[in-house]
Design a protein around this motif. Structure first.
Motif, mmCIF file in Angstrom:
data_model
loop_
_atom_site.group_PDB
_atom_site.id
_atom_site.type_symbol
_atom_site.label_atom_id
_atom_site.label_comp_id
_atom_site.label_asym_id
_atom_site.label_seq_id
_atom_site.Cartn_x
_atom_site.Cartn_y
_atom_site.Cartn_z
ATOM 1 N N ASP A 195 -46.465 -6.048 6.102
ATOM 2 C CA ASP A 195 -47.327 -6.106 4.912
ATOM 3 C C ASP A 195 -48.424 -5.043 4.980
ATOM 4 O OD1 ASP A 195 -45.910 -8.118 3.848
ATOM 5 O OD2 ASP A 195 -47.336 -9.726 4.312
ATOM 6 N N ILE A 196 -49.017 -4.909 6.157
ATOM 7 C CA ILE A 196 -50.113 -3.941 6.295
ATOM 8 C C ILE A 196 -49.602 -2.520 6.067
ATOM 9 C CG2 ILE A 196 -51.793 -2.940 7.911
ATOM 10 C CD1 ILE A 196 -51.917 -5.789 9.211
ATOM 11 N N PHE A 197 -48.493 -2.170 6.708
ATOM 12 C CA PHE A 197 -48.007 -0.795 6.579
ATOM 13 C C PHE A 197 -47.428 -0.508 5.193
ATOM 14 C CE2 PHE A 197 -48.410 -0.702 11.213
ATOM 15 C CZ PHE A 197 -49.079 0.515 11.346
ATOM 16 N N VAL A 198 -46.796 -1.520 4.607
ATOM 17 C CA VAL A 198 -46.276 -1.313 3.244
ATOM 18 C C VAL A 198 -47.441 -1.008 2.305
ATOM 19 C CG1 VAL A 198 -45.235 -2.493 1.259
ATOM 20 C CG2 VAL A 198 -44.120 -2.592 3.497
ATOM 21 N N SER A 199 -48.566 -1.715 2.500
ATOM 22 C CA SER A 199 -49.719 -1.469 1.628
ATOM 23 C C SER A 199 -50.332 -0.087 1.893
ATOM 24 C CB SER A 199 -50.767 -2.575 1.797
ATOM 25 O OG SER A 199 -51.496 -2.357 2.988
ATOM 26 N N LEU B 73 -54.082 3.770 12.784
ATOM 27 C CA LEU B 73 -54.027 2.627 13.703
ATOM 28 C C LEU B 73 -55.336 1.830 13.687
ATOM 29 C CD1 LEU B 73 -51.876 3.987 16.665
ATOM 30 C CD2 LEU B 73 -51.204 2.508 14.763
ATOM 31 N N ALA B 74 -56.460 2.536 13.443
ATOM 32 C CA ALA B 74 -57.739 1.817 13.328
ATOM 33 C C ALA B 74 -57.702 0.886 12.117
ATOM 34 C CB ALA B 74 -58.899 2.817 13.200
ATOM 35 N N GLU B 75 -57.178 1.411 11.006
ATOM 36 C CA GLU B 75 -57.060 0.594 9.798
ATOM 37 C C GLU B 75 -56.120 -0.594 10.029
ATOM 38 O OE1 GLU B 75 -58.749 0.676 7.175
ATOM 39 O OE2 GLU B 75 -57.590 -0.659 5.855
ATOM 40 N N PHE B 76 -55.038 -0.317 10.746
ATOM 41 C CA PHE B 76 -54.063 -1.375 11.036
ATOM 42 C C PHE B 76 -54.715 -2.529 11.809
ATOM 43 C CE2 PHE B 76 -51.070 -2.975 14.333
ATOM 44 C CZ PHE B 76 -50.312 -3.787 13.503
ATOM 45 N N VAL B 77 -55.447 -2.216 12.892
ATOM 46 C CA VAL B 77 -56.037 -3.324 13.668
ATOM 47 C C VAL B 77 -57.156 -4.026 12.898
ATOM 48 C CG1 VAL B 77 -55.339 -2.483 15.945
ATOM 49 C CG2 VAL B 77 -57.579 -1.830 15.026
ATOM 50 N N HIS B 78 -57.850 -3.292 12.037
ATOM 51 C CA HIS B 78 -58.866 -3.946 11.186
ATOM 52 C C HIS B 78 -58.203 -5.019 10.334
ATOM 53 C CE1 HIS B 78 -61.895 -0.357 11.254
ATOM 54 N NE2 HIS B 78 -61.815 -1.008 12.406
#
Ligand code: DAH
Length: 367
Positions: A146-150, A256-261
């Motif tokens: 979901d995170i990466f699709v967005s 990757l920073a955005e992903f972990v947030h």
């Protein structure tokens, strides 16, 4: 022949037979009606019904004494035939009626039991089906997707059985390269191998889509590891690849920073440590600050304040070239994260094998 019987007149014989039949019927079949309730079990009622039919045949059937008596009418003096014939018929009717009553009663019991058996009590609570639910690894994979699709990434699903070319050569790991060693996997007899990393999908994706490309590839990977609390010969990774004009290390760090947030909360920090992977240059290990102690140090992060997320780096020009992408025009970053490892950390599992044993008592906790 019974002498006493032969001396009896036909009328006396008739009386005698009818008394005997009535007595037998009463002795053997009066029990339940007398109690006025349906005390016979359905199977017993069934059995008695058959017994009644047998007794009827025995008492009034072709070979019965009664039948013989009927035949004897012809030998009576003419004037007696009519009246005796009438009496015998009347007795027969009465006896048959006695049987009919008892049979009807038993048939009613059997029918009532059948209705009871087949009836549905609509007031009973229903049997609740046990609904299944998704496996914790699937839940984690979906959160990551979901995170990466967005963020504009496509989700690639690719093969688990690979050639050496995709698993190693195309990823800049030639034969004899020491990096093949820790990634030893399972081989088929005809030269295929179970992929030891999802990095294989980088090559397939670039060959299929060309550049620019942005995709993630979650899936199973296999290694010849002995299972222990932190290893399993089959586990899950998610690969990421972003190739475009002008992609730099800053894009990798920002992504990757955005992903972990998004996965663990906006206070989560990332840390990049220099590392080595044959398919990236430069390469980095990525850590995130512990979600439990927020970097102070606790049992979950083994007192370091950081938890390892995975490997990453700038895609090696050899890899781009092998996959048909011009490294003079395009650059890219890639990363590979462990799904089950992250899952185990977040759910604080001491043993990663719990995720693969599929014991419902364990899995039910993650609905
Ligand atoms: N494939 C690596 C492994 O299984 C993980 C990895 C590291 C993937 C760096 C990457 C990367 O895409 O850039 O250990």
């Amino acid at each position: 022949m019974n002498d006493e019987r032969t001396e009896q007149t036909p009328a006396e014989q008739l009386h005698h037979i009818s008394q005997t039949v009535r007595r037998e019927l009463k002795a053997r079949f009066d029990n339940v009606e007398a109690q006025g309730r349906a005390t016979l079990s359905p199977s017993e009622a069934e059995r008695q019904l058959q017994e009644l039919k047998d007794l009827l045949i025995k008492s009034l059937g072709k070979k019965s004494e009664f039948a013989n008596l009927k035949k004897s009418i012809g030998r009576l003096p003419a004037e007696e035939r009519g009246p005796f014939g009438q009496r015998i018929q009347q007795t027969e009717d009465e006896l048959v009626q006695g049987f009919d009553d008892k049979e009807a009663y038993r048939e009613r019991l059997i029918e009532a039991a059948r209705i009871e058996r087949e009836s549905i009590d609509v007031t009973l609570p229903g049997r609740r089906p046990r609904p299944g639910h998704l496996h914790p690894i699937t839940l984690m994979r979906q959160r990551i997707e979901d995170i990466f699709v967005s963020l504009g990434y496509a989700v690639e699903d690719d093969r688990e059985i690979e050639t050496d070319f995709y698993n190693f050569d195309a990823l800049n790991i030639p034969e004899g390269h020491p990096a093949r060693d820790p990634q030893d996997t399972f081989y088929t007899t005809d030269g295929f191998a179970l992929r030891s990393q999802t990095s294989t999908v980088q090559i397939h994706a670039m060959q299929r889509r060309g550049a620019p490309v942005r995709m993630i590839a979650p899936g199973r990977v296999f290694r010849r590891d002995t299972p222990d609390p932190t290893h399993n010969p089959m586990f899950f990774q998610v690969e990421g690849l972003c190739v475009d004009r002008g992609i730099s290390m800053a894009h990798l760090k920002g992504t990757l920073a955005e992903f972990v947030h998004r996965l663990l909360g906006p206070e989560t920090k990332t840390r990049f440590r220099p590392s080595y992977f044959p398919f990236t240059e430069p390469s980095a290990e990525v850590d995130y600050s512990c979600f439990s102690c927020v970097g102070k140090g606790c049992r979950i992060c083994k007192w370091s304040g950081w938890i390892e997320l995975g490997g990453s780096g700038m895609v090696h020009p050899n890899v781009l070239r092998t996959a048909g992408v011009d490294p003079e025009e395009f650059t890219g970053f890639a990363f590979g994260l462990g799904i089950d490892r992250t899952c185990a950390r977040i759910y604080q599992l001491d043993d990663i094998r719990l995720l693969f044993e599929n014991d419902v008592r364990f899995l039910e906790q993650f609905r």
